[in-house]
Design an enzyme around this catalytic site. Structure first.
Site, PDB file in Angstrom:
ATOM      1  N   GLY A 248      -0.132   9.793  -2.696  1.00  0.00           N
ATOM      2  CA  GLY A 248      -0.311   8.556  -3.496  1.00  0.00           C
ATOM      3  C   GLY A 248       0.001   7.399  -2.400  1.00  0.00           C
ATOM      4  N   ASP A 249       0.863   7.601  -1.642  1.00  0.00           N
ATOM      5  CA  ASP A 249       1.405   6.637  -0.624  1.00  0.00           C
ATOM      6  C   ASP A 249       0.006   6.406   0.159  1.00  0.00           C
ATOM      7  OD1 ASP A 249       3.806   6.977  -1.653  1.00  0.00           O
ATOM      8  OD2 ASP A 249       4.416   8.433  -0.244  1.00  0.00           O
TER       9      ASP A 249
END
Length: 304
Positions: A248-249
């Site tokens: 996600g990052d």
């Protein structure tokens, strides 16, 4: 300048034990340590994609020094605020049943918080400010809202990767980009999100409440980009998921990296999805080469 902020970073200590024996002596078969924290992951991926940035947040003790030195070795600029104690160590035990033991982190004083607020007040229009990760227990739960409001008042584009009430509180301050996954979206509105159609309904609500660009990631089912211009869906590349940590990052970092280079939201969406997948398909954070390869497999379609 792009700034990332990690309020509660960590040194992640990953240990592999072939046959873990509770109560006995265990020896590792493999081990690794690296700086952890969502904002720090964003900084590292941004740099890998050729985008300079500066990492902010709080660090303490010898573990904090390790994080600073690690990022500097990757040519990432840092401006952390030093506090007493030690930055936490998170133990990731890889064995028959994967187990995590996360540390608490140091206490953050009001003086240290004011130091961070001063840094944010000095940001100017054209800057991007990324807020990502958990909030230490010694900080007010409203700190993300405070930071978002301060930055937005100076014309800074604010990116927030958080969940629950923390995310809902910042939406009203018109963040440039937020990225809930479908589980987090369901939690926000206390509903079930089982399809892209469900995600679309509640993603639109976040735009109505103030978010400028909302990306809802749905794992293997792709992702949606929702803004005032319309709704777009992205396919995800095919591959074997080896590691979900940091995916996600990486999506956030890929989106920002592309946007600052080209200024095109759809290009940013495509690169973001490719970046998240590239990390998921590897044992570490994605590389620029992997992102470039997978980007060609991501198709963007206008839904409405």
């Amino acid at each position: 300048m792009i700034y990332t902020c990690t309020l509660n970073p960590s040194v992640d200590y990953v240990v592999h034990v072939s046959a873990f024996e509770e109560g006995g002596l265990n020896r590792t078969t493999n081990e690794a340590k690296f700086p952890g924290g969502k904002g720090i992951n964003v900084s590292r991926v941004l740099k890998r994609l050729g985008v300079d940035n500066k990492a902010l947040g709080f660090v303490a003790g010898f573990t904090g020094t390790y994080i600073e030195d690690y990022l500097k070795a990757e040519n990432i600029e840092t401006a952390f605020t030093r506090v007493d104690g030690d930055t936490r160590i998170n133990v990731k035990l890889k064995t028959e049943k994967e187990t995590e033991i996360n540390g608490q982190g140091p206490a953050i004083t009001d003086e240290a918080l004011q130091s961070l607020l001063t840094q944010v007040k000095q940001m100017t229009e054209g800057d991007i400010f990324v807020l990502a990760g958990s909030i230490p227990k010694t900080l007010p739960s409203s700190v993300y809202e405070t930071l978002t409001e301060l930055a937005a008042a100076n014309g800074v584009k604010v990116v927030v990767d958080a969940s629950g009430k923390t995310l809902l509180d910042v939406v009203f301050h018109k963040p440039f980009f937020i990225k809930p996954n479908h589980h987090e979206l369901a939690e926000l509105f206390d509903v079930e999100v089982n399809s892209a159609e469900d995600a679309l309904v509640y993603g639109k609500k976040l735009v109505e409440q103030g978010a400028q660009n909302v990306v809802v990631s749905m794992a293997g089912d792709g992702a949606l980009l929702i803004n005032e211009s319309g709704v777009y869906s992205a396919t995800v590349p095919k591959g074997t998921v080896k590691n979900s940590v940091g995916a996600g990052d990486s999506l956030v970092a890929g989106f920002i990296a592309s946007y600052v280079k080209q200024g095109d939201l759809l290009e940013a969406f495509q690169t973001g999805v490719a970046s998240g997948s590239a990390t998921a398909f590897s044992l570490e954070l994605c590389t620029a080469e992997d992102v470039k390869t997978l980007r060609e497999q991501v198709s963007i379609t206008k839904v409405e």
